[in-house]
Design an enzyme around this catalytic site. Structure first.
Site, PDB file in Angstrom:
ATOM      1  N   HIS A   1       0.875  -1.171   0.000  1.00 53.51           N
ATOM      2  CA  HIS A   1       0.000   0.000   0.000  1.00 53.51           C
ATOM      3  C   HIS A   1       0.915   1.224   0.000  1.00 53.51           C
ATOM      4  CE1 HIS A   1      -2.565  -2.886   2.262  1.00 53.51           C
ATOM      5  NE2 HIS A   1      -3.534  -2.301   1.629  1.00 53.51           N
TER       6      HIS A   1
ATOM      7  N   ASP B   1       2.097   1.722   3.479  1.00 51.48           N
ATOM      8  CA  ASP B   1       3.008   0.736   4.081  1.00 51.48           C
ATOM      9  C   ASP B   1       4.436   1.282   4.005  1.00 51.48           C
ATOM     10  OD1 ASP B   1       0.879  -0.987   4.302  1.00 51.48           O
ATOM     11  OD2 ASP B   1       1.392  -2.145   2.508  1.00 51.48           O
TER      12      ASP B   1
ATOM     13  N   MET C   1       2.579  -5.681  -7.885  1.00 50.79           N
ATOM     14  CA  MET C   1       1.283  -5.067  -7.582  1.00 50.79           C
ATOM     15  C   MET C   1       1.450  -3.989  -6.514  1.00 50.79           C
ATOM     16  SD  MET C   1      -1.148  -5.131  -4.944  1.00 50.79           S
ATOM     17  CE  MET C   1      -1.726  -6.580  -4.094  1.00 50.79           C
TER      18      MET C   1
ATOM     19  N   GLU D   1     -11.121  -6.114  -5.302  1.00 50.28           N
ATOM     20  CA  GLU D   1     -11.190  -7.179  -4.287  1.00 50.28           C
ATOM     21  C   GLU D   1     -12.471  -7.042  -3.469  1.00 50.28           C
ATOM     22  OE1 GLU D   1      -7.680  -7.369  -1.903  1.00 50.28           O
ATOM     23  OE2 GLU D   1      -8.617  -8.620  -0.371  1.00 50.28           O
TER      24      GLU D   1
ATOM     25  N   LYS E   1     -15.211  -8.221  -0.409  1.00 50.49           N
ATOM     26  CA  LYS E   1     -15.280  -8.773   0.939  1.00 50.49           C
ATOM     27  C   LYS E   1     -16.694  -8.497   1.453  1.00 50.49           C
ATOM     28  CE  LYS E   1     -12.850  -8.612   5.384  1.00 50.49           C
ATOM     29  NZ  LYS E   1     -11.748  -7.990   6.140  1.00 50.49           N
TER      30      LYS E   1
ATOM     31  N   GLU F   1     -10.044 -13.195  -2.786  1.00 51.79           N
ATOM     32  CA  GLU F   1      -9.277 -13.655  -1.622  1.00 51.79           C
ATOM     33  C   GLU F   1      -9.999 -14.851  -0.990  1.00 51.79           C
ATOM     34  OE1 GLU F   1      -7.627 -10.889   1.268  1.00 51.79           O
ATOM     35  OE2 GLU F   1      -8.386 -12.166   2.895  1.00 51.79           O
TER      36      GLU F   1
ATOM     37  N   HIS G   1     -12.068 -14.025   2.092  1.00 48.75           N
ATOM     38  CA  HIS G   1     -13.256 -13.205   1.857  1.00 48.75           C
ATOM     39  C   HIS G   1     -14.384 -14.006   1.226  1.00 48.75           C
ATOM     40  CE1 HIS G   1     -10.518  -9.378   1.798  1.00 48.75           C
ATOM     41  NE2 HIS G   1     -10.392 -10.121   2.894  1.00 48.75           N
TER      42      HIS G   1
ATOM     43  N   ASP H   1      -5.474 -13.296  -3.929  1.00 47.06           N
ATOM     44  CA  ASP H   1      -5.019 -13.237  -2.533  1.00 47.06           C
ATOM     45  C   ASP H   1      -5.227 -14.612  -1.905  1.00 47.06           C
ATOM     46  OD1 ASP H   1      -4.299 -10.618  -2.720  1.00 47.06           O
ATOM     47  OD2 ASP H   1      -5.784  -9.844  -1.300  1.00 47.06           O
TER      48      ASP H   1
ATOM     49  N   ASP I   1     -12.297 -12.074   9.460  1.00 49.32           N
ATOM     50  CA  ASP I   1     -11.272 -12.287   8.421  1.00 49.32           C
ATOM     51  C   ASP I   1      -9.961 -12.737   9.076  1.00 49.32           C
ATOM     52  OD1 ASP I   1      -9.963 -12.184   5.996  1.00 49.32           O
ATOM     53  OD2 ASP I   1      -9.741 -10.002   6.010  1.00 49.32           O
TER      54      ASP I   1
ATOM     55  N   ASP J   1      -7.193 -14.422   7.710  1.00 49.84           N
ATOM     56  CA  ASP J   1      -5.941 -14.262   6.946  1.00 49.84           C
ATOM     57  C   ASP J   1      -4.863 -15.242   7.410  1.00 49.84           C
ATOM     58  OD1 ASP J   1      -7.076 -12.202   5.459  1.00 49.84           O
ATOM     59  OD2 ASP J   1      -6.273 -10.631   6.737  1.00 49.84           O
TER      60      ASP J   1
ATOM     61  N   ASP K   1      -1.958 -13.041   0.996  1.00 53.73           N
ATOM     62  CA  ASP K   1      -2.454 -11.949   1.832  1.00 53.73           C
ATOM     63  C   ASP K   1      -2.831 -12.566   3.173  1.00 53.73           C
ATOM     64  OD1 ASP K   1      -3.399  -9.686   2.919  1.00 53.73           O
ATOM     65  OD2 ASP K   1      -5.199  -9.533   1.690  1.00 53.73           O
TER      66      ASP K   1
END
Ligand code: GLT
Ligand code: MN
Ligand code: MN
Length: 398
Positions: free
Chosen positions: A59, A62, A93, A186, A188, A222, A225, A250, A260, A262, A296
């Site tokens: 991101h 980030d 990406m 994406e 969710k 994902e 998700h 993802d 979620d 992950d 992810d």
């Protein structure tokens, strides 16, 4: 553990990627603070390269703190590029954080305040400039705040229209820049909003077809998700592949019906992960997915920094082991025989259904189709599934 053929190796064509936010996750949750130190991006790149990753995704925030000056941004980017060069990692990406800052508390592209939408569009453009500078070919959009707790707040049709306007604006801007960037949306269903608009990959696929430059836009499904509401990731991904819309993916693990999670890829629903990898690798016959295999996910909160690298290696090893097992499964003669056994009358009858004509209609009406006879035999899927399970459990090695 000594290295084996399931260890990832980008020089042999493995293209595994992780988000900076994934291996950089310090283990905070809504009930407790961080349990691991926050590693600098450069340290994360070194760890990822040592673990055998091909690339890293990020991101905007980030890497560059929200509100940084242009000078700070350029200094940070220069340092990051150096680390990319020295580790050999790629950035396939990039994405934009349109969910953390309070300005997005009621949405970014779907906010009822046009000023917030304009701010979000401007932030997305800056994130794309950063992505392009780092070599990204895909921009992911996860609209975490695009939703509601109370539908008294706006008509969801306005929200959908505003999101469309923002994406149309952004794809036109990308074309104006002369870039060949593609967008991957994406979905969710909920979290952090009570309900998020365009809740699944299927919803996204339809929305994309309503965009001005639909050809530039695909999906980023994902596992977690799709599994949160109990849907099949395999079916969602297959629909995207069939429509040539799987622009990114993802990978992670998730228990159905939870928040979620992950989790490490394949650590939940191993069977779902097996069929997903089989689909992506194309061992059943269709062409393989050609993009990076992105994870992810993040390490359990129980882990220290060493555990983070165990987590990252685990994601990649599981993918490679499953790819190997899927290939062997599809080469098994009994598997092939059962699939052939069920796939009947493709030439004589299937052809007639491919397109409508009056001659075809007549031919269909004349077919001798006795439902009692057609229903007369079982499909042998118990045996087929047991074979899949045995491959998954490590039998039938080659
Ligand atoms: C956030 C989210 C992920 C998205 C990331 C990309 S941000 O971590 O939970 O599912 O893919 O924006
Ligand atoms: Mn997730
Ligand atoms: Mn994701």
């Amino acid at each position: 553990m000594s290295p084996d053929r399931y260890d990832p190796d980008p020089s042999c064509g493995d293209r595994f990627t992780f988000g900076l936010w994934t291996v950089g996750n310090p283990g905070a949750d809504p009930f407790g603070g961080p349990v691991r130190p926050r590693l600098e991006p450069e340290a994360l790149l070194e760890g990822l390269a040592a673990a055998g990753a091909y690339g890293v995704n990020l991101h905007d925030n980030d890497l560059i703190p929200f509100g940084a000056t242009a000078g700070e941004r350029d200094r940070i980017v220069a340092g990051f590029r150096k680390a990319l060069e020295s580790t050999g990692l790629k950035v396939p990406m990039a994405t934009t954080n349109l969910f953390s800052h309070a300005v997005f508390r009621d949405g970014a592209f779907s906010s009822s305040d046009a000023q917030v939408r304009a701010f979000a569009v401007r932030k997305a453009m800056a994130a794309m400039e950063l992505g392009v500078e780092l070599g990204a070919e895909t921009i992911v959009f996860w609209g975490g705040r695009e939703g509601s707790e109370t539908d008294a707040c706006r008509d969801p049709r306005d929200a959908i229209r505003w999101m469309r306007e923002c994406f149309d604006f952004l794809t036109s801007w990308v074309q104006d820049q002369g870039w060949s960037l593609r967008f991957a949306l994406e979905a969710k269903p909920n979290e952090p909003r009570g309900d998020i608009y365009l809740a699944t990959t299927g919803h996204m696929l339809h929305f994309i077809e309503t965009l001005e430059h639909a050809e530039m836009v695909g999906v980023n499904p994902e596992v977690a998700h799709e599994n949160m509401p109990g849907l099949s990731m395999v079916h969602g991904v297959a629909q995207a592949m069939e429509a040539d819309k799987l622009f990114h993916i993802d990978l992670n693990g998730q228990k159905i019906g939870r928040y979620d999670q992950d989790l490490r890829f394949g650590s939940e629903d191993l069977k779902g992960a097996f069929f997903l990898v089989r689909l992506l690798e194309g061992t059943g016959g269709y062409p393989a997915y050609s993009g990076p295999r992105h994870f992810d996910a993040h390490a359990y909160r129980t882990e220290d920094v060493a555990g983070v690298w165990d987590f990252a290696k685990g994601c990649m090893r599981t993918y490679k082991i499953l790819a190997h097992r899927a290939k062997a499964f599809d080469l098994n003669s009994e598997v092939q025989e059962i699939l052939r056994f069920n796939r009947r009358a493709e030439k004589e009858v299937g052809e007639l259904l491919k397109s409508y004509s009056s001659a075809g209609l007549e031919a269909i009406q004349k077919l001798d189709l006795d439902p009692e006879i057609l229903a007369d035999r079982g499909h042998r899927y118990e045996r087929l599934d047991q074979l899949a399970m045995e491959y998954l459990m490590g039998l039938h090695h080659e």
